[in-house]
Motif scaffolding. Sequence first.
Motif, short mmCIF file in Angstrom:
data_model
loop_
_atom_site.label_atom_id
_atom_site.label_comp_id
_atom_site.label_asym_id
_atom_site.label_seq_id
_atom_site.Cartn_x
_atom_site.Cartn_y
_atom_site.Cartn_z
N GLU A 1 37.99 0.08 26.55
CA GLU A 1 36.92 0.04 27.56
C GLU A 1 35.58 0.21 26.85
O GLU A 1 35.37 1.20 26.14
CB GLU A 1 37.11 1.15 28.59
N HIS B 1 31.96 -3.79 30.13
CA HIS B 1 31.22 -3.63 31.38
C HIS B 1 29.74 -3.50 31.03
O HIS B 1 29.38 -2.71 30.16
CB HIS B 1 31.70 -2.37 32.12
N TYR C 1 27.82 5.00 36.15
CA TYR C 1 29.08 4.46 35.64
C TYR C 1 29.88 5.57 34.95
O TYR C 1 31.07 5.75 35.23
CB TYR C 1 28.80 3.31 34.66
N SER D 1 31.29 7.98 37.33
CA SER D 1 32.07 7.34 38.41
C SER D 1 31.46 7.59 39.78
O SER D 1 32.13 8.00 40.71
CB SER D 1 33.53 7.80 38.37
N GLN D 2 30.16 7.31 39.88
CA GLN D 2 29.45 7.54 41.13
C GLN D 2 29.01 6.23 41.76
O GLN D 2 28.77 5.23 41.06
CB GLN D 2 28.20 8.41 40.88
N GLU E 1 28.54 2.74 43.30
CA GLU E 1 29.28 1.48 43.13
C GLU E 1 30.27 1.52 41.97
O GLU E 1 31.14 0.66 41.85
CB GLU E 1 28.30 0.32 42.92
N ALA F 1 32.47 4.04 41.45
CA ALA F 1 33.43 5.10 41.76
C ALA F 1 34.78 4.87 41.08
O ALA F 1 35.47 5.84 40.76
CB ALA F 1 33.61 5.21 43.27
N ASP F 2 35.15 3.62 40.85
CA ASP F 2 36.44 3.31 40.23
C ASP F 2 36.34 3.01 38.74
O ASP F 2 37.30 2.54 38.13
CB ASP F 2 37.08 2.11 40.94
N ALA F 3 35.17 3.27 38.15
CA ALA F 3 34.96 2.94 36.73
C ALA F 3 35.86 3.80 35.84
O ALA F 3 36.03 4.99 36.07
CB ALA F 3 33.50 3.16 36.36
N LEU F 4 36.41 3.14 34.83
CA LEU F 4 37.20 3.86 33.83
C LEU F 4 36.27 4.41 32.76
O LEU F 4 35.25 3.79 32.42
CB LEU F 4 38.22 2.91 33.19
#
Length: 148
Positions: free
Chosen positions: A11, A39, A50, A53-54, A56, A58-61
């Motif tokens: 990542e 990303h 990012y 994980s806040q 838009e 929220a699902d970021a690794l």
Amino acid sequence: MADERALRPIEILLVEDSPSDANLTIKGFLNARIANNLHWVEDGESAMNYLLSQGEFADALRPDLILLDLNLPGMDGRELLTEIKSDPNLKSIPVVVITTSNDEQDILRSYNLSANCYITKPIDVYQFIQVIQLIKDFWLIAVTLPPK
């Protein structure tokens, strides 16, 4: 025991406000011979969202590697680097500063803020692509990245 890199993609978070530089970087990593998810965010505030994980993201690794430009709108790369390296949950993520600045104060400050390396972007497109290849070879192939 299987190499963790063989089991999941690396990542990468690219923090870059220049679309042309971002596109060259993305193309360079797309051609990598190792699985990676790159990303791209364009400013420091988005990068922090990012990383935390806040909103838009929220699902970021959690990224394994951050490529950071210093000259960003709003929260610049220096401020972002300070935030990353002062957060106990983020400070182990390697940060590669890749910027147009070759100012000695920027270089010294970046290393004092615990940047893992500092690269001055070449102006020539071919040389820029070579630098991205070197980053990929070193950080994605040669280096053992910290565990999550």
